[in-house]
Structure formats: C-alpha cells, structure tokens
Design a protein around this motif. Structure first.
Motif, PDB file in Angstrom:
ATOM      1  N   GLN A  84     -17.065  23.594 -20.566  1.00  0.00           N
ATOM      2  CA  GLN A  84     -16.526  24.825 -20.272  1.00  0.00           C
ATOM      3  C   GLN A  84     -17.466  25.944 -20.535  1.00  0.00           C
ATOM      4  O   GLN A  84     -17.878  26.863 -19.626  1.00  0.00           O
ATOM      5  N   VAL A  85     -18.463  25.788 -21.664  1.00  0.00           N
ATOM      6  CA  VAL A  85     -19.460  26.844 -22.037  1.00  0.00           C
ATOM      7  C   VAL A  85     -20.657  26.630 -21.071  1.00  0.00           C
ATOM      8  O   VAL A  85     -21.115  27.756 -20.590  1.00  0.00           O
ATOM      9  N   GLY A  86     -21.033  25.575 -20.658  1.00  0.00           N
ATOM     10  CA  GLY A  86     -22.073  25.224 -19.812  1.00  0.00           C
ATOM     11  C   GLY A  86     -21.792  25.961 -18.470  1.00  0.00           C
ATOM     12  O   GLY A  86     -22.882  26.526 -17.958  1.00  0.00           O
ATOM     13  N   GLY A  87     -20.458  25.434 -17.750  1.00  0.00           N
ATOM     14  CA  GLY A  87     -20.034  26.062 -16.766  1.00  0.00           C
ATOM     15  C   GLY A  87     -19.856  27.362 -16.508  1.00  0.00           C
ATOM     16  O   GLY A  87     -20.479  27.999 -15.568  1.00  0.00           O
ATOM     17  N   ILE A  88     -19.468  27.958 -17.596  1.00  0.00           N
ATOM     18  CA  ILE A  88     -19.280  29.581 -17.579  1.00  0.00           C
ATOM     19  C   ILE A  88     -20.798  30.212 -17.568  1.00  0.00           C
ATOM     20  O   ILE A  88     -21.224  31.128 -16.877  1.00  0.00           O
ATOM     21  N   TYR A  89     -21.768  29.559 -18.476  1.00  0.00           N
ATOM     22  CA  TYR A  89     -23.050  29.977 -18.406  1.00  0.00           C
ATOM     23  C   TYR A  89     -23.856  29.933 -17.065  1.00  0.00           C
ATOM     24  O   TYR A  89     -24.662  31.068 -16.607  1.00  0.00           O
ATOM     25  N   PHE A  90     -23.761  28.669 -16.398  1.00  0.00           N
ATOM     26  CA  PHE A  90     -24.300  28.669 -15.168  1.00  0.00           C
ATOM     27  C   PHE A  90     -23.793  29.136 -14.036  1.00  0.00           C
ATOM     28  O   PHE A  90     -24.418  29.718 -13.017  1.00  0.00           O
ATOM     29  N   ILE A  91     -22.390  29.315 -14.041  1.00  0.00           N
ATOM     30  CA  ILE A  91     -21.527  29.987 -12.873  1.00  0.00           C
ATOM     31  C   ILE A  91     -21.792  31.627 -13.119  1.00  0.00           C
ATOM     32  O   ILE A  91     -21.716  32.217 -12.107  1.00  0.00           O
ATOM     33  N   GLY A  92     -21.739  31.820 -14.193  1.00  0.00           N
ATOM     34  CA  GLY A  92     -21.743  33.381 -14.926  1.00  0.00           C
ATOM     35  C   GLY A  92     -21.422  34.391 -14.007  1.00  0.00           C
ATOM     36  O   GLY A  92     -20.519  35.334 -14.384  1.00  0.00           O
ATOM     37  N   SER A  93     -21.939  34.695 -12.872  1.00  0.00           N
ATOM     38  CA  SER A  93     -21.738  35.740 -11.778  1.00  0.00           C
ATOM     39  C   SER A  93     -20.678  35.970 -11.191  1.00  0.00           C
ATOM     40  O   SER A  93     -20.236  37.122 -10.801  1.00  0.00           O
ATOM     41  N   SER A  94     -19.944  34.991 -10.930  1.00  0.00           N
ATOM     42  CA  SER A  94     -18.621  34.988 -10.102  1.00  0.00           C
ATOM     43  C   SER A  94     -17.311  34.389 -11.047  1.00  0.00           C
ATOM     44  O   SER A  94     -17.271  33.441 -11.468  1.00  0.00           O
ATOM     45  N   ILE A  95     -16.673  35.415 -11.126  1.00  0.00           N
ATOM     46  CA  ILE A  95     -15.433  35.158 -11.881  1.00  0.00           C
ATOM     47  C   ILE A  95     -14.582  34.268 -11.130  1.00  0.00           C
ATOM     48  O   ILE A  95     -13.747  33.408 -11.626  1.00  0.00           O
ATOM     49  N   ASP A  96     -14.464  34.438  -9.797  1.00  0.00           N
ATOM     50  CA  ASP A  96     -13.693  33.602  -9.015  1.00  0.00           C
ATOM     51  C   ASP A  96     -13.916  32.092  -9.119  1.00  0.00           C
ATOM     52  O   ASP A  96     -13.084  31.196  -9.365  1.00  0.00           O
ATOM     53  N   ARG A  97     -15.518  31.697  -9.065  1.00  0.00           N
ATOM     54  CA  ARG A  97     -15.910  30.265  -9.203  1.00  0.00           C
ATOM     55  C   ARG A  97     -15.513  29.859 -10.728  1.00  0.00           C
ATOM     56  O   ARG A  97     -15.526  28.732 -10.796  1.00  0.00           O
ATOM     57  N   ILE A  98     -15.585  30.547 -11.666  1.00  0.00           N
ATOM     58  CA  ILE A  98     -15.355  30.437 -13.176  1.00  0.00           C
ATOM     59  C   ILE A  98     -13.986  29.655 -13.395  1.00  0.00           C
ATOM     60  O   ILE A  98     -13.834  28.819 -13.614  1.00  0.00           O
ATOM     61  N   ILE A  99     -13.171  30.835 -12.733  1.00  0.00           N
ATOM     62  CA  ILE A  99     -11.478  30.383 -12.822  1.00  0.00           C
ATOM     63  C   ILE A  99     -11.248  29.084 -12.285  1.00  0.00           C
ATOM     64  O   ILE A  99     -10.672  28.283 -12.863  1.00  0.00           O
ATOM     65  N   TYR A 100     -11.957  28.839 -11.083  1.00  0.00           N
ATOM     66  CA  TYR A 100     -11.805  27.682 -10.232  1.00  0.00           C
ATOM     67  C   TYR A 100     -12.179  26.203 -10.796  1.00  0.00           C
ATOM     68  O   TYR A 100     -11.680  25.175 -10.989  1.00  0.00           O
ATOM     69  N   PHE A 101     -13.397  26.663 -11.553  1.00  0.00           N
ATOM     70  CA  PHE A 101     -14.177  25.633 -12.530  1.00  0.00           C
ATOM     71  C   PHE A 101     -13.142  25.256 -13.517  1.00  0.00           C
ATOM     72  O   PHE A 101     -13.066  23.997 -14.045  1.00  0.00           O
ATOM     73  N   LEU A 102     -12.730  26.186 -14.166  1.00  0.00           N
ATOM     74  CA  LEU A 102     -11.825  26.016 -15.247  1.00  0.00           C
ATOM     75  C   LEU A 102     -10.640  25.248 -15.126  1.00  0.00           C
ATOM     76  O   LEU A 102     -10.061  24.448 -15.721  1.00  0.00           O
ATOM     77  N   ILE A 103     -10.010  25.546 -13.943  1.00  0.00           N
ATOM     78  CA  ILE A 103      -8.854  24.832 -13.258  1.00  0.00           C
ATOM     79  C   ILE A 103      -9.166  23.182 -13.345  1.00  0.00           C
ATOM     80  O   ILE A 103      -8.355  22.392 -13.728  1.00  0.00           O
ATOM     81  N   VAL A 104     -10.116  22.838 -12.389  1.00  0.00           N
ATOM     82  CA  VAL A 104     -10.566  21.495 -12.392  1.00  0.00           C
ATOM     83  C   VAL A 104     -10.852  21.060 -13.685  1.00  0.00           C
ATOM     84  O   VAL A 104     -10.327  19.805 -13.869  1.00  0.00           O
ATOM     85  N   LEU A 105     -11.612  21.686 -14.683  1.00  0.00           N
ATOM     86  CA  LEU A 105     -12.017  21.092 -15.820  1.00  0.00           C
ATOM     87  C   LEU A 105     -10.810  20.782 -16.583  1.00  0.00           C
ATOM     88  O   LEU A 105     -10.436  19.703 -17.259  1.00  0.00           O
TER      89      LEU A 105
END
Length: 125
Positions: A84-105
C-alpha cells in the motif's frame, strides 16, 4: 465459524447498502458533509466505500482468525501494508488510481487470508 460467516454477511450487506447510497447520491453526500469545494471528487465516494467495505471484511476475518489462535496470516497483512505504501508513493498523483489500486490490493488480501485458513488447517493435521 458461523459467527464469522454471519459477521461477514452483515458487514457485506451494510457495505453494499452504503456503496449503493454513495453511488446514487455521491454529489449530495459530498456537498452535505464536506461542502461544495469537494464536489469534483464526489465520483470517488462509491469506489472508496467499496475499498472500506473490503477492508472491514478483511479485518473481521483477521480478528476471527486471531481469536482462534491462528496468526501466521499476519505476514500477509504486513506485506499488504508495505505494498500500500509503495503503491501510494509510486501512483501518488492520481487519487482515482490510488483508490482502485487499494481496492484490488484489499480484495487480494481478503482472498489470501480466507484461503490461508485452509492452508493452516491442512498443515495442522
């Protein structure tokens, strides 16, 4: 075991109702709770609700497993938190992508812990 199933069903039903409300009335809820300045992100309320529902069901499952003296799955939660921390760090600029990443994770974590129970049970025999 039936307590776990009932708890997951109740959490799933409450989550589904909230997601439906968030999807249907996202702009109204966002405006009412946070004000007009947050209306541009109202479309993210339902996906975020899905993430939170998955997270709550995951932790219901985790707490149940801890209550029956199963603890090896904790490593999955630690790995998920690191991802989660790594994904948020690397995706960082797009809240949409962060939320979808967190859903999958969160979905992967829930399924992993659910399946881990069978593995622990098999190893215990």
């Amino acid at each position: 075991r039936s307590i776990l199933v009932k708890s997951l069903i109740v959490a799933g039903i409450i989550g589904a109702i909230m997601i439906l409300l968030y999807f249907t009335f996202s702009a109204f809820i966002m405006g009412l709770v946070f004000g007009k300045e947050y209306l541009p992100v109202a479309h993210l309320l339902a996906p975020y609700g899905l993430y939170m529902s998955l997270l709550s069901m995951t932790y219901i499952l985790a707490l149940y497993k801890l209550s029956i003296d199963m603890s090896k799955f904790i490593y999955l939660i630690i790995l998920s938190n690191i991802l989660q921390v790594g994904g948020i760090y690397f995706i960082g600029s797009s809240i949409d992508r962060i939320i979808y990443f967190l859903i999958v994770l969160s979905l992967l974590l829930f399924l992993s812990i659910l399946l881990w129970k069978e593995n622990e049970k098999k190893n215990a025999k």
